[in-house]
Design a protein around this motif. Structure first.
Motif, PDB file in Angstrom:
ATOM      1  N   VAL A 126       0.881  -0.962  -0.010  1.00 40.74           N
ATOM      2  CA  VAL A 126      -0.037  -0.146  -0.072  1.00 40.74           C
ATOM      3  C   VAL A 126       0.770   1.244   0.136  1.00 40.74           C
ATOM      4  O   VAL A 126       2.079   1.326   0.637  1.00 40.74           O
ATOM      5  N   LEU A 127       0.465   2.014  -0.678  1.00 39.74           N
ATOM      6  CA  LEU A 127       1.413   3.334  -1.020  1.00 39.74           C
ATOM      7  C   LEU A 127       0.440   4.340  -0.358  1.00 39.74           C
ATOM      8  O   LEU A 127      -0.829   4.616  -0.608  1.00 39.74           O
TER       9      LEU A 127
ATOM     10  N   VAL B  32       4.572   7.270   2.067  1.00 40.05           N
ATOM     11  CA  VAL B  32       4.812   6.267   2.957  1.00 40.05           C
ATOM     12  C   VAL B  32       4.422   4.938   2.371  1.00 40.05           C
ATOM     13  O   VAL B  32       3.332   4.884   1.615  1.00 40.05           O
ATOM     14  N   ILE B  33       5.173   3.933   2.378  1.00 38.58           N
ATOM     15  CA  ILE B  33       4.810   2.423   1.739  1.00 38.58           C
ATOM     16  C   ILE B  33       4.921   1.578   2.634  1.00 38.58           C
ATOM     17  O   ILE B  33       5.893   1.274   3.481  1.00 38.58           O
ATOM     18  N   SER B  34       3.964   0.384   2.466  1.00 34.56           N
ATOM     19  CA  SER B  34       4.010  -0.808   3.456  1.00 34.56           C
ATOM     20  C   SER B  34       3.928  -2.129   2.502  1.00 34.56           C
ATOM     21  O   SER B  34       3.227  -2.075   1.647  1.00 34.56           O
ATOM     22  N   PHE B  35       4.813  -3.231   2.836  1.00 35.16           N
ATOM     23  CA  PHE B  35       4.659  -4.318   2.116  1.00 35.16           C
ATOM     24  C   PHE B  35       5.163  -5.237   2.814  1.00 35.16           C
ATOM     25  O   PHE B  35       5.744  -5.083   4.051  1.00 35.16           O
TER      26      PHE B  35
ATOM     27  N   PRO C 199      12.127  10.966   8.777  1.00 39.51           N
ATOM     28  CA  PRO C 199      11.953   9.531   8.292  1.00 39.51           C
ATOM     29  C   PRO C 199      11.442   8.653   9.496  1.00 39.51           C
ATOM     30  O   PRO C 199      11.341   9.054  10.432  1.00 39.51           O
ATOM     31  N   SER C 200      10.819   7.591   9.030  1.00 40.71           N
ATOM     32  CA  SER C 200      10.164   6.665   9.716  1.00 40.71           C
ATOM     33  C   SER C 200      10.227   5.284   9.294  1.00 40.71           C
ATOM     34  O   SER C 200      10.050   5.152   8.190  1.00 40.71           O
TER      35      SER C 200
ATOM     36  N   LYS D  46       7.010  -1.053   6.818  1.00 42.54           N
ATOM     37  CA  LYS D  46       6.339   0.246   6.531  1.00 42.54           C
ATOM     38  C   LYS D  46       7.203   1.352   6.975  1.00 42.54           C
ATOM     39  O   LYS D  46       7.936   1.423   8.013  1.00 42.54           O
ATOM     40  N   GLY D  47       7.466   2.104   5.763  1.00 41.39           N
ATOM     41  CA  GLY D  47       8.721   3.115   5.977  1.00 41.39           C
ATOM     42  C   GLY D  47       8.228   4.138   5.183  1.00 41.39           C
ATOM     43  O   GLY D  47       7.498   4.085   4.067  1.00 41.39           O
TER      44      GLY D  47
END
Length: 261
Positions: A90-91, A125-128, A166-167, A137-138
């Motif tokens: 998810v973006l 943010v993108i999670s995968f 950043p996260s 997720k970062g």
């Protein structure tokens, strides 16, 4: 003789208004969403400082009164978009603007203080899934702050800065639906109005206060390792947290010299 005593009193009355509007749109694709929001927050704080000094010279007491009216307006505009490439990937992207207008008006017009702070930011943010049980997720947020302030004596002054935040979150699913999570993020804390106003508040001669409008914000790096599990219907959480903060904003005490400065 009569010992010197000092009694201070402060009366504050708050008046606030909040208004917001939201628009949200989804599509046939599950999880896809677009939103826009706007918010107005307005506050007014009339403050009266009263100070009574009793000493041998003034046995009946000597009173000083200072009035200050603070007006704070904050406008927020935000838009966000979420696009799922799949259930696991998810973006999220978005932009946000916060416009702050602070006015501090004293009995003496020479002490009036106007402070404007505009913050513009964009994020992604993108999670995968790295594996079936390991998720990531970062992202990063870029934030530009523009400040201008003016007083009756100093005129208009400016200050601006650019920050990146950043996260990252790494989570591992363990046996029994337990989860182990490692996270990192950077955060910012801006100084409040009392730390920014450059005028000397002398309503209490034993506690004279003065702010600095050139103060930059605090920046903190936060790390957390957390574990949670389910035991007989109860959720158990345990975590270890570490924070490192630079540019800490705090009050300082300066001695008064013989000439009163």
């Amino acid at each position: 003789g009569l010992p010197a005593t000092n009694v201070s009193d402060m009366d504050m009355t708050f008046s606030n208004l909040d208004w917001n509007v939201d628009y949200r749109k989804t599509s046939k694709k599950e999880g896809e969403e677009f939103s826009i929001s706007a918010q107005l927050s307005s506050g007014r704080t009339p403050t009266s400082f009263s100070n009574i000094l009793t000493s041998a010279a003034f046995p009946s007491g000597f009173q000083t009164i200072s009035n200050n009216t603070g007006k704070n307006n904050e406008y927020t505009f935000q838009t966000d978009y979420t696009y799922p490439f799949s259930k696991a990937t998810v973006l999220e992207v978005g932009a946000k603007a916060i416009l702050r207008d602070i006015k501090s008006q004293f009995d003496n017009a020479a002490q009036d203080f106007n402070y404007n702070q505009d913050v513009s930011s964009v994020y992604g943010v993108i999670s995968f899934e790295l594996t079936k049980k390991l998720k990531f997720k970062g992202g990063v947020r870029g934030e530009y702050t523009r400040i201008d302030f003016n007083t009756q004596n100093s005129g208009i002054q400016k200050n601006d800065y650019l920050n990146l935040f950043p996260s990252a979150i790494l989570s591992q699913t363990l046996k029994g639906n337990a989860t182990l999570k490692l996270s990192y993020n950077r955060r910012l804390q801006r100084p409040g109005q009392s730390y920014l106003n450059p005028f000397r508040n002398e309503s209490d001669q034993f506690n004279i206060m003065q702010g600095n409008p050139q103060l930059n914000p605090e920046l903190s790096d936060n790390f957390e390792l957390g574990y949670n599990t389910y035991i007989k219907g109860s959720i158990i959480n345990a975590s270890v947290f570490y924070r490192r903060t630079g540019g800490v904003i705090e009050s300082s005490i300066s001695p008064i010299s013989e000439n009163g400065t």
